[in-house]
Design a protein around this motif. Structure first.
Motif, PDB file in Angstrom:
ATOM      1  N   ASN A  85       0.808  -1.029   0.082  1.00  0.00           N
ATOM      2  CA  ASN A  85      -0.218  -0.533   0.075  1.00  0.00           C
ATOM      3  C   ASN A  85       0.829   0.946  -0.133  1.00  0.00           C
ATOM      4  N   ALA A  86       0.329   2.249  -0.178  1.00  0.00           N
ATOM      5  CA  ALA A  86       0.979   3.650  -0.706  1.00  0.00           C
ATOM      6  C   ALA A  86       0.168   4.928  -0.797  1.00  0.00           C
ATOM      7  N   GLN A  87       0.212   5.771   0.035  1.00  0.00           N
ATOM      8  CA  GLN A  87      -0.537   7.144   0.149  1.00  0.00           C
ATOM      9  C   GLN A  87       0.747   7.730  -1.030  1.00  0.00           C
ATOM     10  N   LEU A  88       0.398   8.398  -2.050  1.00  0.00           N
ATOM     11  CA  LEU A  88       1.144   9.451  -2.810  1.00  0.00           C
ATOM     12  C   LEU A  88       0.052  10.243  -3.689  1.00  0.00           C
ATOM     13  N   VAL A  89       0.790  11.411  -4.239  1.00  0.00           N
ATOM     14  CA  VAL A  89       0.596  12.387  -5.069  1.00  0.00           C
ATOM     15  C   VAL A  89       0.999  12.351  -6.652  1.00  0.00           C
ATOM     16  N   GLU A  90       0.352  12.319  -7.166  1.00  0.00           N
ATOM     17  CA  GLU A  90       0.099  12.307  -8.401  1.00  0.00           C
ATOM     18  C   GLU A  90       0.665  13.305  -8.910  1.00  0.00           C
ATOM     19  N   TYR A  91       1.096  13.906 -10.141  1.00  0.00           N
ATOM     20  CA  TYR A  91       1.674  14.331 -11.378  1.00  0.00           C
ATOM     21  C   TYR A  91      -0.065  15.059 -11.733  1.00  0.00           C
ATOM     22  N   GLY A  92      -0.439  16.687 -11.336  1.00  0.00           N
ATOM     23  CA  GLY A  92      -1.711  17.228 -11.866  1.00  0.00           C
ATOM     24  C   GLY A  92      -2.795  16.920 -10.893  1.00  0.00           C
ATOM     25  N   SER A  93      -2.258  16.296  -9.405  1.00  0.00           N
ATOM     26  CA  SER A  93      -3.400  16.435  -8.355  1.00  0.00           C
ATOM     27  C   SER A  93      -2.668  17.053  -6.791  1.00  0.00           C
ATOM     28  N   PHE A  94      -3.193  17.257  -6.158  1.00  0.00           N
ATOM     29  CA  PHE A  94      -2.966  17.936  -5.235  1.00  0.00           C
ATOM     30  C   PHE A  94      -3.017  17.459  -3.659  1.00  0.00           C
ATOM     31  N   VAL A  95      -3.885  15.805  -4.150  1.00  0.00           N
ATOM     32  CA  VAL A  95      -4.672  15.335  -2.504  1.00  0.00           C
ATOM     33  C   VAL A  95      -3.459  14.237  -2.729  1.00  0.00           C
ATOM     34  N   SER A  96      -3.062  13.335  -1.845  1.00  0.00           N
ATOM     35  CA  SER A  96      -2.756  12.309  -1.428  1.00  0.00           C
ATOM     36  C   SER A  96      -3.786  10.830  -1.655  1.00  0.00           C
ATOM     37  N   ARG A  97      -4.067  10.173  -2.077  1.00  0.00           N
ATOM     38  CA  ARG A  97      -4.270   9.383  -2.061  1.00  0.00           C
ATOM     39  C   ARG A  97      -4.119   7.079  -2.045  1.00  0.00           C
ATOM     40  N   ASN A  98      -4.189   6.220  -2.780  1.00  0.00           N
ATOM     41  CA  ASN A  98      -4.342   5.557  -1.148  1.00  0.00           C
ATOM     42  C   ASN A  98      -4.480   4.475  -2.960  1.00  0.00           C
ATOM     43  N   TYR A  99      -3.207   3.817  -3.146  1.00  0.00           N
ATOM     44  CA  TYR A  99      -2.759   2.425  -3.587  1.00  0.00           C
ATOM     45  C   TYR A  99      -2.370   1.213  -3.149  1.00  0.00           C
ATOM     46  N   TRP A 100      -3.236   0.194  -4.238  1.00  0.00           N
ATOM     47  CA  TRP A 100      -2.906  -1.182  -3.831  1.00  0.00           C
ATOM     48  C   TRP A 100      -2.059  -2.170  -4.652  1.00  0.00           C
ATOM     49  N   GLY A 101      -1.001  -2.728  -4.492  1.00  0.00           N
ATOM     50  CA  GLY A 101      -1.192  -4.211  -5.211  1.00  0.00           C
ATOM     51  C   GLY A 101      -1.215  -5.239  -5.403  1.00  0.00           C
ATOM     52  N   GLN A 102      -1.173  -5.527  -6.381  1.00  0.00           N
ATOM     53  CA  GLN A 102      -1.484  -7.128  -6.990  1.00  0.00           C
ATOM     54  C   GLN A 102      -1.780  -8.188  -5.390  1.00  0.00           C
ATOM     55  N   GLY A 103      -1.420  -7.711  -5.212  1.00  0.00           N
ATOM     56  CA  GLY A 103      -0.969  -9.012  -3.966  1.00  0.00           C
ATOM     57  C   GLY A 103       0.091 -10.095  -3.864  1.00  0.00           C
ATOM     58  N   THR A 104       0.521 -11.084  -3.492  1.00  0.00           N
ATOM     59  CA  THR A 104       1.389 -11.546  -3.581  1.00  0.00           C
ATOM     60  C   THR A 104       1.712 -13.029  -2.611  1.00  0.00           C
ATOM     61  N   GLN A 105       1.199 -14.167  -2.406  1.00  0.00           N
ATOM     62  CA  GLN A 105       1.083 -15.305  -1.832  1.00  0.00           C
ATOM     63  C   GLN A 105       2.357 -15.619  -1.034  1.00  0.00           C
ATOM     64  N   VAL A 106       1.584 -15.946   0.061  1.00  0.00           N
ATOM     65  CA  VAL A 106       2.887 -16.190   1.170  1.00  0.00           C
ATOM     66  C   VAL A 106       2.671 -17.609   1.980  1.00  0.00           C
ATOM     67  N   THR A 107       3.122 -18.379   1.298  1.00  0.00           N
ATOM     68  CA  THR A 107       2.616 -19.811   2.150  1.00  0.00           C
ATOM     69  C   THR A 107       4.020 -20.383   3.075  1.00  0.00           C
ATOM     70  N   VAL A 108       3.560 -20.784   4.515  1.00  0.00           N
ATOM     71  CA  VAL A 108       4.303 -21.101   5.163  1.00  0.00           C
ATOM     72  C   VAL A 108       4.154 -22.451   5.290  1.00  0.00           C
ATOM     73  N   SER A 109       4.454 -23.584   5.380  1.00  0.00           N
ATOM     74  CA  SER A 109       4.406 -24.596   5.429  1.00  0.00           C
ATOM     75  C   SER A 109       5.167 -25.743   5.877  1.00  0.00           C
ATOM     76  N   PRO A 110       5.276 -26.743   6.461  1.00  0.00           N
ATOM     77  CA  PRO A 110       6.482 -27.922   6.434  1.00  0.00           C
ATOM     78  C   PRO A 110       6.732 -28.615   4.576  1.00  0.00           C
TER      79      PRO A 110
END
Length: 121
Positions: free
Chosen positions: A96-121
């Motif tokens: 997750n990142a809260q960032l400001v894009e060019y042309g904007s004056f406000v910070s918006r929330n952005y998300w990645g697509q996700g990555t699976q983490v599996t912890v198993s024997p």
């Protein structure tokens, strides 16, 4: 167009380690806070670790002492080093990142697509 691209997930045995990376790209003026969330099946998405623009970290209680969040502002990248992994850490991890894009004056929330983490024997 802003994108967050994650990498580094996978399958690991209990007690093992993984390092997640998330790189932001696009027309970005400034990145404020960044963080990692996770969501296990049947559960709500929860904050795992966050880091301010100045590098101040915060952690969810269950990962304190095991996970370390860091960022490289020049590379627009945030990392999550996960050590002493447990089966209960199994989840999809989202950047997750809260960032400001060019042309904007406000910070918006952005998300990645996700990555699976599996912890198993």
């Amino acid at each position: 167009q802003v994108q967050l691209v994650e990498s580094g997930g996978g399958l690991v045995q209990p007690g093992g380690s993984l390092r997640l990376s998330c790189a932001a790209s696009g027309s970005i003026v400034r990145i404020n806070a960044m963080g990692w969330y996770r969501q296990a099946p049947g559960n709500q998405r929860e904050l795992v670790a966050g880091i301010s623009s100045g590098g101040m970290p915060n952690y969810e209680d269950s990962v304190k002492g095991r996970f370390t969040i860091s960022r490289d502002n020049a590379a627009k990248t945030v990392y999550l080093q996960m050590n002493s992994l447990k089966s209960e850490d199994t989840a999809v991890y989202y950047c997750n990142a809260q960032l400001v894009e060019y042309g904007s004056f406000v910070s918006r929330n952005y998300w990645g697509q996700g990555t699976q983490v599996t912890v198993s024997p």
